[in-house]
Write a protein that holds these residues in place. Structure first.
Motif, short mmCIF file in Angstrom:
data_model
loop_
_atom_site.label_atom_id
_atom_site.label_comp_id
_atom_site.label_asym_id
_atom_site.label_seq_id
_atom_site.Cartn_x
_atom_site.Cartn_y
_atom_site.Cartn_z
N TYR A 176 0.89 -1.19 -0.07
CA TYR A 176 0.11 -0.30 0.12
C TYR A 176 0.84 1.35 0.08
CZ TYR A 176 -2.59 3.71 2.46
OH TYR A 176 -3.15 4.87 2.82
N ASN A 177 1.79 1.26 0.74
CA ASN A 177 2.86 2.39 0.65
C ASN A 177 3.55 2.55 -0.31
OD1 ASN A 177 3.28 4.01 3.66
ND2 ASN A 177 2.40 2.06 3.95
N GLU A 178 3.92 1.62 -1.11
CA GLU A 178 4.69 1.70 -2.38
C GLU A 178 3.81 2.43 -3.34
OE1 GLU A 178 6.93 -2.55 -2.28
OE2 GLU A 178 5.31 -2.21 -3.65
N LEU A 179 2.58 2.45 -3.28
CA LEU A 179 1.66 3.10 -4.15
C LEU A 179 1.66 4.80 -3.85
CD1 LEU A 179 -1.57 0.95 -4.19
CD2 LEU A 179 0.26 0.84 -5.80
N PHE A 180 2.35 5.00 -2.94
CA PHE A 180 2.62 6.50 -2.47
C PHE A 180 4.00 6.84 -2.51
CE2 PHE A 180 -1.41 5.41 -0.76
CZ PHE A 180 -2.30 6.41 -1.05
N GLY A 181 4.72 5.92 -3.11
CA GLY A 181 6.25 6.14 -3.49
C GLY A 181 7.13 6.03 -2.13
N ARG A 182 6.60 5.33 -0.99
CA ARG A 182 7.33 5.16 0.02
C ARG A 182 8.00 3.44 -0.01
NH1 ARG A 182 5.08 9.55 0.24
NH2 ARG A 182 4.84 10.50 2.53
N ASN A 183 9.08 3.29 0.48
CA ASN A 183 9.95 2.19 0.37
C ASN A 183 10.04 1.54 1.53
OD1 ASN A 183 10.20 1.79 -2.42
ND2 ASN A 183 11.43 3.50 -2.51
N TYR A 184 9.20 0.39 1.98
CA TYR A 184 9.56 -0.41 3.14
C TYR A 184 9.66 -1.73 2.79
CZ TYR A 184 7.43 3.69 5.83
OH TYR A 184 7.26 4.92 6.33
N LYS A 202 -7.00 -1.61 -4.38
CA LYS A 202 -8.16 -1.38 -4.04
C LYS A 202 -8.04 -0.66 -2.74
CE LYS A 202 -11.05 -4.95 -4.25
NZ LYS A 202 -11.52 -6.31 -4.04
N LEU A 203 -7.52 -0.71 -2.02
CA LEU A 203 -7.44 -0.42 -0.50
C LEU A 203 -7.03 1.44 -0.71
CD1 LEU A 203 -7.57 -0.37 2.60
CD2 LEU A 203 -4.95 -1.20 2.56
N LYS A 204 -6.00 1.59 -1.41
CA LYS A 204 -6.00 3.05 -1.84
C LYS A 204 -6.91 3.85 -2.27
CE LYS A 204 -3.07 6.25 -4.47
NZ LYS A 204 -2.06 6.28 -5.89
N GLU A 205 -7.78 2.96 -2.95
CA GLU A 205 -9.16 3.76 -3.51
C GLU A 205 -10.14 3.92 -2.60
OE1 GLU A 205 -10.87 1.39 -6.58
OE2 GLU A 205 -9.29 1.51 -8.02
N ARG A 210 -4.57 7.73 4.23
CA ARG A 210 -4.83 7.79 5.58
C ARG A 210 -3.83 7.07 6.39
NH1 ARG A 210 -10.22 4.63 7.67
NH2 ARG A 210 -9.67 4.23 10.02
N PHE A 211 -3.15 5.71 5.61
CA PHE A 211 -2.10 4.99 6.55
C PHE A 211 -1.05 4.89 6.02
CE2 PHE A 211 -6.40 2.70 6.83
CZ PHE A 211 -6.46 2.88 8.32
N VAL A 212 -0.61 6.12 5.26
CA VAL A 212 0.99 6.23 4.70
C VAL A 212 1.76 6.48 5.91
CG1 VAL A 212 2.19 7.76 3.08
CG2 VAL A 212 0.01 6.94 2.48
#
Length: 545
Positions: A176-184, A202-205, A210-212
């Motif tokens: 989910y975070n990868e879709l916002f450019g975050r790398n974990y 789907k979760l991002k939609e 909210r959880f970034v």
């Protein structure tokens, strides 16, 4: 059933001649050169009577030749009795099949409750092809039990708590975070499958950002619940596509919440079957089987999988099941003896718990093995297999191999339209029969049900009627051996005989309307048995191919 009729005649003869009212003999189908049926009764009686088996067979032969059901009785080898039945006996069997197209082989309802638990995959990923094999073994076995009159419950057992669900939740959060450019980093032993990427989209939609970059206990619980629900929806859709339905979905955690685990511990304690050591609670497995004792409650107070599994089976017993069948993969083989020991410790009947172990599945395509790795997420899911080869081949192929045998699923063979493909081979027989009835109309040959049957007199026709009749016995064999492949082997042999008969004989002859009608009746009987078999296997009966 013809075999039972023969057994009754033999039993009466044994009682009349030798005054023995109970003897455990067999009536079997021998190689064709020996006759239509064969029995070892003379050899079985040798020890009791202290007579030569051929002497015994001679006495029985003379008595059995008086019976109205036998056309001939012969002795072969050391004393085997071989039988041919009168044609009318076979015709009566054919009449019974044609008169009961929807219920041939079905038994009256029994009061015995049977539970079959299978698949039981935790909601941590899509179903694998191994789960698919288990699903079809369980589903076909359930169908057969149902046909034989049992009260059958199909059950799916799962655990949506624990470390694996935490790893799944964290893995989804990373995607989910990868879709916002975050790398974990996905955690070690986490889940890498591409299905999580789609789930994350789907979760991002639904929740936006909210959880970034946010991770705490509340977020863990949210992602765990979201992942569980999405996975179960995916699992249920796959099973529905495959035609597999469950009556009960049972959550492991309810066994702790409703006090069942505590109740089981109390029962085992009252029977003197548990003790404490190193702060843990142990079951005295070594008193029941040749294995070391096993931990039921860890020193930190949490129950082991073994204890919750015992509690689950105690729950099954309390629900009134007289027999339960668990279908497990071969990686659970070591768990079988200790579970049997636990049932013994609880005082359950020896035949209460029945465990069916199935071996692994290997996929083959293009003549080569398809490499699979669940850890990396690179594997062919059950859903992908069904989409590639179709529902009928998937179900039939999984059913046709003995569960105890490692299975090689040839994907190219499964989609081929050739007689080498077993599902195509058996379904083609049904389509061929439907085509015969269409051609009969075109030729002006009227089909008159149950008329002109006396025209059926060829040896091949008698053998087809015999083989159709044993359908009922095959269902019993499937249950006795916990082996759905007994049914596929049966139908392939039956169809082989029919295809040969079709090739060697003219079914539709306008110059012989009575013979044509008789042979159409034989084909109608075959069609009924094929449809009944296909229904149990969960495959279609095509009109054309």
């Amino acid at each position: 059933m013809l075999r039972r009729m023969i057994e009754d005649e033999i039993a009466k003869a044994v009682e009349e001649i030798f005054s023995i009212d109970s003897v455990n003999f067999k009536v079997e189908i021998p190689p064709e050169r020996f006759g239509e049926f064969s029995s070892n009764v003379a050899m079985v009686l040798t020890r009791k009577l202290r007579m030569n088996p051929r002497e015994i067979a001679e006495k029985l032969k003379e008595r059995l030749r008086e019976s109205e059901i036998f056309e001939d009785v012969r002795i072969d080898g050391p004393g085997f009795l071989n039988f041919d039945l009168r044609n009318e006996i076979y015709l009566e069997s054919l009449r019974r099949i044609i008169k009961n197209p929807e219920s041939f082989g079905r038994r009256e309802r029994k009061k015995m409750k049977v539970q079959i638990e299978f698949v039981s995959a935790n909601p941590t990923g899509p179903l694998t092809v191994g789960h698919g094999r288990q699903a079809i073994i369980g589903d076909v076995l359930s169908n057969v039990f149902d046909e034989l009159g049992y009260d059958v419950v199909r059950e799916y057992y799962f655990n949506d708590a624990g470390r694996q669900m935490d790893l799944l939740a964290r893995s989804l959060w990373v995607r989910y975070n990868e879709l916002f450019g975050r790398n974990y980093e996905i955690p070690e032993d986490g889940y890498h499958g591409s299905y999580l990427i789609e789930m994350a989209r789907k979760l991002k939609e639904d929740v936006g950002d909210r959880f970034v970059d946010r991770w705490d206990e509340d977020v863990l619980e949210f992602f765990k619940e979201r992942a569980k629900n999405e996975m179960f929806e995916m699992i249920k859709k796959t099973l529905e596509k495959l035609g597999v339905k469950f009556d009960v979905y049972f959550n492991e955690k309810t066994l702790i919440e409703d006090g069942t685990v505590e109740e089981v511990l109390n029962i085992l304690e009252s029977k003197g079957m548990i003790y404490e050591k190193d702060g843990a609670i142990w079951l005295k497995v070594s008193e029941l089987i040749d294995e070391n004792d096993k931990v039921l409650v860890r020193s930190n107070g949490t129950p082991t999988y073994f204890l919750t599994d015992i509690a689950y089976h105690y729950n099954k017993f309390k629900r009134g099941f007289e027999k339960v069948y668990d279908i497990w993969g071969s990686d659970h083989h070591g768990h079988v003896p200790r579970m049997k020991a636990a049932m013994k410790a609880l005082g359950f009947p020896d035949d209460f718990l029945n465990i069916i172990i199935h071996q692994f599945v290997t996929l083959k395509r293009g003549g080569r093995e398809v490499k699979m790795s669940t850890r990396s997420g690179e594997f062919v899911t059950l859903d992908e297999l069904v989409n590639t080869v179709g529902v009928d081949p998937t179900r039939y192929f999984f059913a046709m191999i003995d569960p105890n045998t490692h299975m090689v699923f040839d994907m190219d063979l499964a989609v081929s339209r050739s007689m080498d493909n077993p599902v195509y081979y058996v379904q083609y027989a049904h389509a061929r029969i439907r085509s015969l009835f269409e051609k009969a109309k075109e030729k002006g040959i009227d089909y008159r049900e149950l008329e002109d049957l006396e025209e059926l007199s060829l040896k091949d026709e008698k053998l087809i009627m015999r083989d159709m009749d044993i359908f009922e016995e095959i269902l019993e064999d499937v249950v006795k051996d916990s082996a759905p492949n007994r049914l596929t082997t049966y139908v392939e042999n039956l169809v082989s005989r029919f295809h040969a008969y079709y090739t060697d004989n003219l079914i539709l002859d306008v110059e012989s309307p009575k013979l044509s009608n008789a042979r159409l009746n034989l084909c109608r009987g075959m069609e009924i048995v094929l449809k009944r078999t296909f229904s149990i296997l969960g495959i279609t009966a095509p009109e054309r191919m």
